[in-house]
Design a protein around this motif. Structure first.
Motif, PDB file in Angstrom:
ATOM      1  N   ARG A 121      -2.024  33.405  34.250  1.00 20.80           N
ATOM      2  CA  ARG A 121      -2.885  33.907  33.178  1.00 20.80           C
ATOM      3  C   ARG A 121      -2.796  33.028  31.931  1.00 20.80           C
ATOM      4  NH1 ARG A 121      -5.930  36.468  36.551  1.00 20.80           N
ATOM      5  NH2 ARG A 121      -4.581  37.405  38.128  1.00 20.80           N
ATOM      6  N   MET A 123      -4.179  32.982  27.666  1.00 20.64           N
ATOM      7  CA  MET A 123      -4.792  33.722  26.574  1.00 20.64           C
ATOM      8  C   MET A 123      -4.736  32.887  25.303  1.00 20.64           C
ATOM      9  SD  MET A 123      -3.980  37.641  25.291  1.00 20.64           S
ATOM     10  CE  MET A 123      -2.425  37.341  24.474  1.00 20.64           C
ATOM     11  N   ARG A 129      -8.000  40.253  16.386  1.00 22.90           N
ATOM     12  CA  ARG A 129      -8.606  41.228  17.282  1.00 22.90           C
ATOM     13  C   ARG A 129      -7.696  42.447  17.441  1.00 22.90           C
ATOM     14  NH1 ARG A 129     -11.489  39.021  22.672  1.00 22.90           N
ATOM     15  NH2 ARG A 129     -12.872  37.412  21.826  1.00 22.90           N
ATOM     16  N   ASP A 191     -14.936  34.401  15.996  1.00 27.70           N
ATOM     17  CA  ASP A 191     -14.433  35.220  17.095  1.00 27.70           C
ATOM     18  C   ASP A 191     -14.564  36.707  16.782  1.00 27.70           C
ATOM     19  OD1 ASP A 191     -12.850  35.449  19.698  1.00 27.70           O
ATOM     20  OD2 ASP A 191     -11.617  36.618  18.308  1.00 27.70           O
ATOM     21  N   PHE A 195     -16.573  39.295  18.942  1.00 25.55           N
ATOM     22  CA  PHE A 195     -15.749  40.331  19.567  1.00 25.55           C
ATOM     23  C   PHE A 195     -16.244  41.732  19.231  1.00 25.55           C
ATOM     24  CE2 PHE A 195     -11.908  43.090  18.878  1.00 25.55           C
ATOM     25  CZ  PHE A 195     -11.653  43.361  20.216  1.00 25.55           C
ATOM     26  N   ASP A 348      -6.838  39.183  33.627  1.00 24.27           N
ATOM     27  CA  ASP A 348      -6.914  38.216  32.535  1.00 24.27           C
ATOM     28  C   ASP A 348      -6.828  38.931  31.189  1.00 24.27           C
ATOM     29  OD1 ASP A 348      -7.159  35.900  34.048  1.00 24.27           O
ATOM     30  OD2 ASP A 348      -9.316  36.158  34.275  1.00 24.27           O
ATOM     31  N   HIS A 350      -7.376  39.247  27.271  1.00 24.97           N
ATOM     32  CA  HIS A 350      -8.385  38.670  26.387  1.00 24.97           C
ATOM     33  C   HIS A 350      -7.838  38.484  24.980  1.00 24.97           C
ATOM     34  CE1 HIS A 350     -11.983  38.886  29.037  1.00 24.97           C
ATOM     35  NE2 HIS A 350     -11.239  39.784  29.653  1.00 24.97           N
ATOM     36  N   PRO A 351      -8.332  37.475  24.252  1.00 22.75           N
ATOM     37  CA  PRO A 351      -9.382  36.526  24.633  1.00 22.75           C
ATOM     38  C   PRO A 351      -8.859  35.454  25.593  1.00 22.75           C
ATOM     39  CG  PRO A 351      -8.643  36.060  22.411  1.00 22.75           C
ATOM     40  CD  PRO A 351      -7.942  37.312  22.824  1.00 22.75           C
ATOM     41  N   THR A 352      -9.672  35.136  26.575  1.00 23.95           N
ATOM     42  CA  THR A 352      -9.341  34.118  27.558  1.00 23.95           C
ATOM     43  C   THR A 352      -9.601  32.721  26.983  1.00 23.95           C
ATOM     44  OG1 THR A 352     -11.572  34.091  28.451  1.00 23.95           O
ATOM     45  CG2 THR A 352     -10.021  35.698  29.399  1.00 23.95           C
ATOM     46  N   ASP A 355     -13.161  32.373  26.304  1.00 29.63           N
ATOM     47  CA  ASP A 355     -13.551  32.887  24.990  1.00 29.63           C
ATOM     48  C   ASP A 355     -13.250  31.863  23.904  1.00 29.63           C
ATOM     49  OD1 ASP A 355     -14.337  35.410  26.013  1.00 29.63           O
ATOM     50  OD2 ASP A 355     -12.251  36.097  25.989  1.00 29.63           O
TER      51      ASP A 355
END
Length: 388
Positions: A121, A123, A129, A191, A195, A348, A350-352, A355
């Protein structure tokens, strides 16, 4: 963790605190922190609770006892470290902006996609966020509280560069930072807008400018402060960026990123206006949102403050009784919680990196627009890896 400056302190706080506040499905072990200066990184390890320190990130990434790599270095090293870590089978958390260029961000996103197929994974650290009020605001919009989004106003303003004698730190050098206010803090505003609305920016029109073009060379520094040395150096990034954008839905947005906003210390603000209402957030009042309900009787309309400290609010239940405030550092604990839960669940978090790449493409479009007399400039569309 690779890097140990301002963000190193914040991320360490998150790693140290999250497992003591939340019931995580796995226990993070703060094994090793990496930096170029042996004495300084050893001191950071002792201060922040890391078991050991090292100066060679490549050796650390190759170690069998390392499962997660947290990257808090300047942007010029993000791509090399993140791709190496992912290829070594390590989960990765990387600070924002994801990279210094779109090409680097694309390579990182592709590496993350390959790694995800193997259960690894990745990030990107857009930590704002995870301020409870921001996540709550996003949830309210998704529930239809403002109706159809018509307009967004987002800005991130600071004043730490107003003094022309502030020395030439790495954040003022394009080869290290990629861009100035635009990428450093404007990335957060971009972002946040995408978002909370669930919409992507399609095109932008903007202007960037450098107000103080030369500064004293840096003798020593930490975080957003430093001591000047001898001589002057050229500032090669922007001090301020102002741009408009149009979302894929057709809604308009205005953005400002400035490190010359006198009197504004850390003012990340967003207001989303819809046909049924509006919501607003200000990081300098981070425990609340402002809500305007246009569907209420006319004699009862007006913005009202919602204190986001109830156990029902996002992330809050692990902390204090209602009305007891959270601060800047708490978002980093929430980030750790989401990352660890994603790793254990095999999903996954987030944000990936995808993103992060999307934000990078907006930053690039703003710069291209500014270079072309602020002409409307299209943001590069997402293209599946198998189609490239």
């Amino acid at each position: 963790m690779i890097g140990y400056g301002f963000m190193g302190a914040a991320h360490s706080q998150g790693w140290r605190t999250a497992p003591r506040v939340f019931d995580l499905p796995a226990e993070p072990e703060m094994t090793v922190i990496v930096g170029r200066k042996a004495d300084a990184v050893a001191a950071a390890a002792h201060k922040w609770g890391w078991a050991e320190s090292a100066t060679d990130w490549r050796e650390v990434v190759a170690r069998d006892d390392i499962d997660v790599v947290d990257i808090v270095t300047p942007g010029d090293s993000h791509a090399e470290i993140a791709i190496a870590a992912l290829e070594a089978g390590k989960h990765v958390l990387c600070e924002k902006p994801l990279a210094n260029t779109v090409a680097e961000a694309e390579a990182m996103a592709e590496a993350a996609e390959r790694a995800a197929a193997k259960g690894i994974r990745a990030m990107v650290g857009f930590t704002y966020r995870r301020v409870p009020a921001v996540t709550f605001l996003r949830n309210l919009i998704a529930e239809g509280a403002v109706g159809t989004v018509n307009q967004v106003r987002a800005s991130y303003r600071q004043d730490w560069l107003v003094d022309p004698d502030m020395p030439l730190a790495w954040r003022l050098q394009k080869e290290h930072a990629g861009s100035g206010a635009l990428g450093d803090i404007g990335a957060h505003a971009i972002d946040l807008a995408q978002f909370v609305t669930g919409l992507n920016l399609e095109k932008v029109s903007g202007t960037i400018d450098t107000i103080v073009k030369e500064r004293p060379l840096l003798d020593s520094g930490s975080g957003l402060s430093g001591t000047a040395g001898v001589g002057m150096g050229k500032v090669t990034v922007d001090d301020i960026a102002i741009f408009t954008g149009r979302f894929e839905s057709g809604a308009l947005a205005s953005f400002e990123a400035s490190r010359f906003a006198t009197g504004r210390k850390n003012a990340l603000q967003i207001e989303v206006s819809g046909d049924k209402g509006a919501l607003a957030f200000d990081l300098e009042d981070l425990n609340s949102v402002q809500f305007y309900n246009r569907t209420a009787p006319s004699d009862r309309q007006g913005f009202r403050k919602i204190l986001v400290t109830e156990a029902e609010h996002p992330y809050v239940s692990g902390w204090w009784p209602a009305g007891h405030m959270l601060g800047y550092e708490h978002g980093f604990s929430h980030q750790v919680m989401d990352l660890v839960e994603g790793i254990v669940a095999g999903t996954d978090p987030h944000p990936t990196f995808a993103d992060g790449l999307r934000v990078q493409r907006v930053l690039d479009a703003v710069e291209r627009s500014s270079d072309n007399d602020s002409a409307w400039t299209r943001v590069a569309a997402d293209v599946p890896a198998q189609v490239r």
